[in-house]
Design an enzyme around this catalytic site. Structure first.
Site, PDB file in Angstrom:
ATOM      1  N   LYS A 252       5.473   8.262  -6.429  1.00  0.00           N
ATOM      2  CA  LYS A 252       5.159   7.022  -5.705  1.00  0.00           C
ATOM      3  C   LYS A 252       6.343   6.072  -5.857  1.00  0.00           C
ATOM      4  O   LYS A 252       6.611   5.566  -6.937  1.00  0.00           O
ATOM      5  CB  LYS A 252       3.890   6.380  -6.266  1.00  0.00           C
ATOM      6  N   ARG A 257       6.917   0.396   2.858  1.00  0.00           N
ATOM      7  CA  ARG A 257       6.570   1.492   3.742  1.00  0.00           C
ATOM      8  C   ARG A 257       7.096   1.228   5.154  1.00  0.00           C
ATOM      9  O   ARG A 257       7.048   0.105   5.626  1.00  0.00           O
ATOM     10  CB  ARG A 257       5.047   1.600   3.770  1.00  0.00           C
ATOM     11  N   LYS A 428      -3.723   6.890  -5.481  1.00  0.00           N
ATOM     12  CA  LYS A 428      -2.545   6.432  -6.222  1.00  0.00           C
ATOM     13  C   LYS A 428      -2.874   6.365  -7.705  1.00  0.00           C
ATOM     14  O   LYS A 428      -3.990   5.979  -8.090  1.00  0.00           O
ATOM     15  CB  LYS A 428      -2.054   5.086  -5.698  1.00  0.00           C
TER      16      LYS A 428
END
Ligand code: ATP
Length: 603
Positions: A252, A257, A428
């Protein structure tokens, strides 16, 4: 419809405190608008010329608007500016001066149509180069002359980029359902279409035509951003395996993004909040053009700063410096970005949203001709492992953290891509902060109190924050934050809040009387908050339930709300829209996990 009629609707909505009445008012407006007008009216209602991702901006400076006003009304600049300083809202002052002018019958407003005003505003946004400023001032000035006082108030707020009538996109979708059906039952259809194609104007146009089939059939299109899917959270590899079984694990990255749209050599980049940010990242645009092997695709990845000297990734605070409108070329050299691709949404014209992740991921690998060399390529594939072994996941996680990354993302092999939804298809697992909570909480700034003592100098002493209740489409409070900000952060907070302050509590806010603030702020500013714990409090409205009191006179607290203990500001989240803050459902889940409460317990 005349613009002046639309302005009456603006005014009615702005004054209204009931969400239901706002929804019904919008539905009534949609009924009265023609097919040609409905999209334009919706864009204007949201203070824009097009959907969120339309790069056309009005955003005129106050100075230019004042010049237009002076020119239009032939008033004395110093008198006008003095009054503006007293009132603080250019729209209101213009309305006031225009009223005075009307009494003297100096101007007979032409009362233009919505479409005429909209087209003038488009011209205004397009003007550039030499003479653009005087063209804009003249055009705005003639609009001010042509419109009545109330219309002028809203026109000016639109051109300043300050029109926030206090409803969400979801309210508009509800209103479209009310318009067609007289209730909210069509909202899921509208919402699904909106997540894939977030253009309220186009959806409203189809609704106006009564073409529900076309709305149901809406598909992703290159250059129209898709609202991005979001991840659930867990805090151990064991829990991940229990939930997903064998799954795909990726690092991650802690950057930002991007959704990349590509067609025949043209690239567009969209941020989380659907803004077209192509011009900010010429290095990524070049990288995509160089590397891509197909004619048409939509994919997503995380952009992160990379230091070629040390070969390491940069922390978020440095990466984020690339989000800027000026000195772009200089920053490209100083702070090169890498884009780690992790999702494929459209490939050669075919939507991949419904395909299992493993298939999307394998196709993604075929999208580029990559050498996989981080020193050579700008676009890279996020690496992956496939495993069902918690120990292997834990090790991968530790390794990611030791490289300065945020943690890992676990993805369900068969999971589809659900636009706009937080889903267990993605999980996540982040390095934990010192607090008991496993994640930060994104909150909306709802208002602030004026400072006392040392803070009096900043003009802000505490600010009220809330989360989103998507069932009721309302913002509900979780904390009032009065500590933990640096002097600079307080100043920044005040500056941002003052851009969106409003005299009355916005209709979408559900706030206990004990949490009232000195200054209300319209839904606009999103902040990331770190807290030690989630506790319960009767004065916060997130997840709070009320019941009739024994005397029946008023409602009393049945289940107290959720509140944040020791909240502090981590950062401003300009990449998120108000409706994208943490939801009550998520807060409840976080609370349940930390406290180990059973699902049945009254929360
Ligand atoms: P959200 O509301 O989506 O949870 P957030 O930014 O607060 O937003 P994060 O905790 O940062 O959430 O986790 C999700 C984000 O992680 C994604 O939106 C994406 O920007 C980022 N990310 C980094 N690496 C990956 C990856 N390999 N796969 C998917 N997302 C990734």
């Amino acid at each position: 419809m005349k613009f002046s009629r639309l302005a009456e609707y603006f005014s009615k909505i702005e004054k209204e405190s009931s969400r239901l009445v706002i929804t019904e008012t919008l539905a009534e407006l949609f009924k009265k608008l023609s097919e040609e007008e409905v999209d334009k009216a919706i864009y204007l209602l949201t203070g824009r010329l097009g959907p969120l991702y339309d790069p056309r901006e009005l955003g005129l400076a106050e100075k230019s608007v004042i010049s237009s006003t002076i020119q239009a009304l032939s008033v004395d600049r110093s008198i006008f500016v003095k009054r503006f300083k007293e009132v603080g809202d250019l729209g209101e002052v213009l309305q006031e001066f225009k009223e005075k002018g009307r009494q003297q019958l100096l101007w007979a407003p032409k009362d233009p149509e919505i479409i005429e005003v909209y087209e003038d505003l488009v011209k205004l946004s397009k003007a550039e180069g030499e003479g653009a400023m005087s063209f804009k001032i003249n055009l705005l000035s003639s609009l001010i002359q042509a419109l009545d006082p109330l219309s002028c108030k809203y026109l000016v707020r639109i051109v300043l980029g300050k029109l926030r009538l206090g409803f969400s996109d979801m309210t508009i979708l509800d209103a479209l359902s009310w318009f067609l059906k007289g209730d909210k039952s069509l909202r899921p259809i509208f919402e699904k279409a909106y997540h894939v194609y977030p253009d309220l104007g186009k959806i409203a146009y189809l609704a106006k035509k009564g073409d529900l089939k076309a709305i149901e059939r809406i598909k992703p299109e290159v250059f129209t951003p898709i609202i991005m899917m979001r991840a659930e959270r867990l805090s151990s590899a064991k829990e991940i395996v229990e939930k997903l079984g064998e799954c795909i694990i990726e690092p991650k990255y802690d950057g930002f993004r991007l959704q990349v749209h590509y067609k025949n050599g043209q690239v567009k980049l969209f941020s989380r909040n659907l803004e077209d940010v192509t011009f900010m990242y010429p290095d990524i645009v070049e990288g995509v053009k160089k590397e891509i092997t197909v004619k048409e695709a939509i994919f997503e990845g995380e952009a992160i700063g990379f230091d070629p000297h040390s070969g390491s990734f940069l922390p978020f605070q440095e990466t984020v410096q690339r989000k800027r409108k000026y000195d772009i070329e200089k920053m490209v050299k100083e702070l090169p970005l890498k884009l780690f691709a992790f999702e494929l949404l459209l490939f050669k014209g075919e939507s991949y949203l419904e395909k299992p992740f493993i298939e999307r991921r394998r196709k993604l690998e075929k999208l580029f001709k990559l050498t996989g060399d981080i020193f050579k390529d700008t676009v890279l594939l996020a690496p992956e492992i496939i495993t069902s072994d918690p120990e292997e996941i834990e090790l991968y996680f530790e390794d990611a953290v030791s490289k300065g990354l945020e943690g890992i993302m676990a993805k369900r092999k068969e999971g589809v891509y659900k636009p706009g939804v937080r889903e267990w298809n993605w999980i996540k697992y982040k390095r934990s902060y010192s607090s008991k909570l496993e994640d930060t909480i994104d909150c909306l700034v709802m208002g602030y109190d004026l400072g006392k003592g040392k803070r009096a100098g900043f003009g802000i002493g505490a600010f009220l924050v809330g989360v989103y209740d998507n069932k009721s489409d309302k913002f509900v409070t979780v904390a009032k934050i009065g500590t933990g900000l640096t002097d600079e952060e307080w100043r920044e907070m005040k500056k941002r809040c003052d851009q969106f302050k409003t005299k009355t509590k916005p209709a979408l806010y559900d706030v206990d009387k004990n949490m009232k603030v000195d200054v209300w702020v319209k839904p606009a500013i999103v902040v990331e908050i770190l807290a030690d714990e989630i506790t319960r409090s009767p004065v916060h409205t997130a997840g709070r339930k009320l019941k009739p009191s024994k005397t029946g006179a008023a409602l009393e607290v049945d289940v107290p709300g959720f509140a944040l203990r020791f909240p502090r500001l981590v950062r401003f989240r300009d990449d998120k829209r108000p409706e994208e803050v943490t939801t009550v459902v998520e807060i409840r889940e976080m609370y349940r996990k930390v406290k180990g409460k059973s699902k049945k317990e009254k929360l």
